[in-house]
Design a protein around this motif. Structure first.
Motif, PDB file in Angstrom:
ATOM      1  N   GLY A 109      10.657  -3.224   9.787  1.00  0.00           N
ATOM      2  CA  GLY A 109       9.924  -4.154   9.027  1.00  0.00           C
ATOM      3  C   GLY A 109       9.103  -4.931  10.015  1.00  0.00           C
ATOM      4  N   ARG A 110       9.322  -5.235  11.211  1.00  0.00           N
ATOM      5  CA  ARG A 110       8.367  -5.659  12.164  1.00  0.00           C
ATOM      6  C   ARG A 110       6.968  -4.921  12.213  1.00  0.00           C
ATOM      7  NH1 ARG A 110      12.139  -5.556  16.370  1.00  0.00           N
ATOM      8  NH2 ARG A 110      10.630  -4.424  17.599  1.00  0.00           N
ATOM      9  N   CYS A 111       7.032  -3.724  12.147  1.00  0.00           N
ATOM     10  CA  CYS A 111       5.878  -2.923  11.949  1.00  0.00           C
ATOM     11  C   CYS A 111       4.933  -3.055  10.724  1.00  0.00           C
ATOM     12  CB  CYS A 111       6.426  -1.379  12.222  1.00  0.00           C
ATOM     13  SG  CYS A 111       4.673  -0.231  12.012  1.00  0.00           S
ATOM     14  N   GLY A 112       5.723  -3.210   9.695  1.00  0.00           N
ATOM     15  CA  GLY A 112       5.079  -3.672   8.301  1.00  0.00           C
ATOM     16  C   GLY A 112       4.444  -4.772   8.308  1.00  0.00           C
ATOM     17  N   GLU A 113       5.043  -5.830   9.082  1.00  0.00           N
ATOM     18  CA  GLU A 113       4.423  -7.098   9.036  1.00  0.00           C
ATOM     19  C   GLU A 113       3.259  -7.291  10.011  1.00  0.00           C
ATOM     20  OE1 GLU A 113       3.976 -11.189   8.226  1.00  0.00           O
ATOM     21  OE2 GLU A 113       4.752  -9.550   7.187  1.00  0.00           O
ATOM     22  N   ALA A 114       3.270  -6.337  10.815  1.00  0.00           N
ATOM     23  CA  ALA A 114       2.221  -6.282  12.029  1.00  0.00           C
ATOM     24  C   ALA A 114       1.021  -5.805  11.223  1.00  0.00           C
ATOM     25  CB  ALA A 114       2.582  -5.723  13.310  1.00  0.00           C
ATOM     26  N   LEU A 115       1.429  -4.658  10.476  1.00  0.00           N
ATOM     27  CA  LEU A 115       0.054  -4.041   9.775  1.00  0.00           C
ATOM     28  C   LEU A 115      -0.267  -4.939   8.827  1.00  0.00           C
ATOM     29  CD1 LEU A 115       1.839  -0.504   9.481  1.00  0.00           C
ATOM     30  CD2 LEU A 115      -0.245  -0.930  10.894  1.00  0.00           C
ATOM     31  N   ARG A 116       0.355  -5.481   8.163  1.00  0.00           N
ATOM     32  CA  ARG A 116      -0.101  -6.575   7.222  1.00  0.00           C
ATOM     33  C   ARG A 116      -1.051  -7.610   7.935  1.00  0.00           C
ATOM     34  NH1 ARG A 116       4.787  -5.437   4.593  1.00  0.00           N
ATOM     35  NH2 ARG A 116       5.895  -6.766   5.883  1.00  0.00           N
ATOM     36  N   LEU A 117      -0.563  -8.387   8.872  1.00  0.00           N
ATOM     37  CA  LEU A 117      -1.048  -9.069   9.551  1.00  0.00           C
ATOM     38  C   LEU A 117      -2.386  -8.738  10.143  1.00  0.00           C
ATOM     39  CD1 LEU A 117       1.651 -11.108  11.664  1.00  0.00           C
ATOM     40  CD2 LEU A 117       0.466 -11.869   9.702  1.00  0.00           C
ATOM     41  N   ASN A 118      -2.635  -7.440  10.363  1.00  0.00           N
ATOM     42  CA  ASN A 118      -4.028  -6.843  10.893  1.00  0.00           C
ATOM     43  C   ASN A 118      -4.792  -6.178   9.823  1.00  0.00           C
ATOM     44  OD1 ASN A 118      -3.960  -7.080  13.978  1.00  0.00           O
ATOM     45  ND2 ASN A 118      -2.069  -6.545  13.489  1.00  0.00           N
ATOM     46  N   GLY A 119      -4.574  -6.655   8.532  1.00  0.00           N
ATOM     47  CA  GLY A 119      -5.415  -6.082   7.553  1.00  0.00           C
ATOM     48  C   GLY A 119      -5.237  -4.969   6.751  1.00  0.00           C
ATOM     49  N   VAL A 120      -3.980  -4.306   7.100  1.00  0.00           N
ATOM     50  CA  VAL A 120      -3.846  -3.309   6.074  1.00  0.00           C
ATOM     51  C   VAL A 120      -3.116  -3.827   4.841  1.00  0.00           C
ATOM     52  CG1 VAL A 120      -2.084  -1.169   5.813  1.00  0.00           C
ATOM     53  CG2 VAL A 120      -2.977  -1.796   8.111  1.00  0.00           C
ATOM     54  N   GLY A 121      -3.627  -3.167   3.828  1.00  0.00           N
ATOM     55  CA  GLY A 121      -3.349  -3.731   2.250  1.00  0.00           C
ATOM     56  C   GLY A 121      -1.885  -3.149   2.034  1.00  0.00           C
ATOM     57  N   ALA A 122      -1.484  -3.974   1.036  1.00  0.00           N
ATOM     58  CA  ALA A 122      -0.390  -3.590   0.200  1.00  0.00           C
ATOM     59  C   ALA A 122      -0.434  -2.270  -0.106  1.00  0.00           C
ATOM     60  CB  ALA A 122       0.373  -4.624  -0.906  1.00  0.00           C
ATOM     61  N   ASP A 123      -1.052  -1.645  -0.966  1.00  0.00           N
ATOM     62  CA  ASP A 123      -1.464  -0.339  -1.623  1.00  0.00           C
ATOM     63  C   ASP A 123      -1.431   0.706  -0.529  1.00  0.00           C
ATOM     64  OD1 ASP A 123      -1.721  -1.671  -3.965  1.00  0.00           O
ATOM     65  OD2 ASP A 123      -3.884  -1.300  -4.083  1.00  0.00           O
ATOM     66  N   LYS A 124      -1.883   0.593   0.539  1.00  0.00           N
ATOM     67  CA  LYS A 124      -1.877   1.327   1.656  1.00  0.00           C
ATOM     68  C   LYS A 124      -0.335   1.459   2.153  1.00  0.00           C
ATOM     69  CE  LYS A 124      -3.679   4.185   5.014  1.00  0.00           C
ATOM     70  NZ  LYS A 124      -3.799   5.417   4.600  1.00  0.00           N
ATOM     71  N   LEU A 125       0.116   0.345   2.435  1.00  0.00           N
ATOM     72  CA  LEU A 125       1.512   0.364   3.009  1.00  0.00           C
ATOM     73  C   LEU A 125       2.378   1.010   2.103  1.00  0.00           C
ATOM     74  CD1 LEU A 125       1.731  -3.171   4.325  1.00  0.00           C
ATOM     75  CD2 LEU A 125       1.580  -1.180   5.760  1.00  0.00           C
ATOM     76  N   ALA A 126       2.449   0.857   1.005  1.00  0.00           N
ATOM     77  CA  ALA A 126       3.312   1.385   0.055  1.00  0.00           C
ATOM     78  C   ALA A 126       2.961   2.990  -0.046  1.00  0.00           C
ATOM     79  CB  ALA A 126       2.809   0.869  -1.720  1.00  0.00           C
ATOM     80  N   ALA A 127       1.792   3.410  -0.110  1.00  0.00           N
ATOM     81  CA  ALA A 127       1.395   4.794   0.152  1.00  0.00           C
ATOM     82  C   ALA A 127       2.051   5.400   1.247  1.00  0.00           C
ATOM     83  CB  ALA A 127      -0.073   4.931   0.098  1.00  0.00           C
ATOM     84  N   ILE A 128       2.160   4.787   2.638  1.00  0.00           N
ATOM     85  CA  ILE A 128       2.703   5.105   3.613  1.00  0.00           C
ATOM     86  C   ILE A 128       4.184   5.319   3.462  1.00  0.00           C
ATOM     87  CG2 ILE A 128       2.911   4.527   5.987  1.00  0.00           C
ATOM     88  CD1 ILE A 128       0.498   3.485   6.179  1.00  0.00           C
ATOM     89  N   GLU A 129       4.821   4.435   2.738  1.00  0.00           N
ATOM     90  CA  GLU A 129       6.255   4.314   2.543  1.00  0.00           C
ATOM     91  C   GLU A 129       6.657   5.493   1.736  1.00  0.00           C
ATOM     92  OE1 GLU A 129       9.844   1.618   0.832  1.00  0.00           O
ATOM     93  OE2 GLU A 129       7.901   0.566   1.674  1.00  0.00           O
ATOM     94  N   ALA A 130       5.796   5.699   0.525  1.00  0.00           N
ATOM     95  CA  ALA A 130       6.139   6.544  -0.385  1.00  0.00           C
ATOM     96  C   ALA A 130       6.046   8.157   0.190  1.00  0.00           C
ATOM     97  CB  ALA A 130       5.020   6.570  -1.471  1.00  0.00           C
ATOM     98  N   ALA A 131       4.952   8.270   1.033  1.00  0.00           N
ATOM     99  CA  ALA A 131       4.947   9.610   1.902  1.00  0.00           C
ATOM    100  C   ALA A 131       6.024   9.877   2.720  1.00  0.00           C
ATOM    101  CB  ALA A 131       3.635   9.476   2.443  1.00  0.00           C
TER     102      ALA A 131
END
Length: 91
Positions: free
Chosen positions: A31-53
């Motif tokens: 969860g902390r990693c996801g939040e850090a990625l969001r704060l650094n501009g990684v979009g929700a679609d990209k995060l969802a794709a990473i999680e799905a993979a």
């Protein structure tokens, strides 16, 4: 990291309070990693794709493990360290 569940499926982890586990869950590394990625501009679609993979990779690994044959019995204790029991050391 903090182990959120018991040591085994049979361990209900009653030695920890639900409040303790809930507090630790708020600070878990994924969860902390996801939040850090969001704060650094990684979009929700990209995060969802990473999680799905990642989920697909885990499911494939679990399916491969279930389909694999059981190992030979004589391999059961291979690579297991045995330094003797504490009771034996006191003798």
């Amino acid at each position: 990291t903090y182990r959120l569940k018991g040591h085994t499926a049979a361990d209900a982890a009653t030695y920890r309070s639900a409040a303790e586990v809930a507090k630790k869950l708020e600070d878990e590394p994924i969860g902390r990693c996801g939040e850090a990625l969001r704060l650094n501009g990684v979009g929700a679609d990209k995060l969802a794709a990473i999680e799905a993979a990642a989920r697909q990779e885990m499911m494939a690994a679990a399916a491969a493990a279930r389909a694999a044959p059981w190992p030979a019995r004589d391999l059961a204790w291979q690579d297991v360290q045995d330094v003797g029991s504490p009771r034996e050391a006191r003798r």
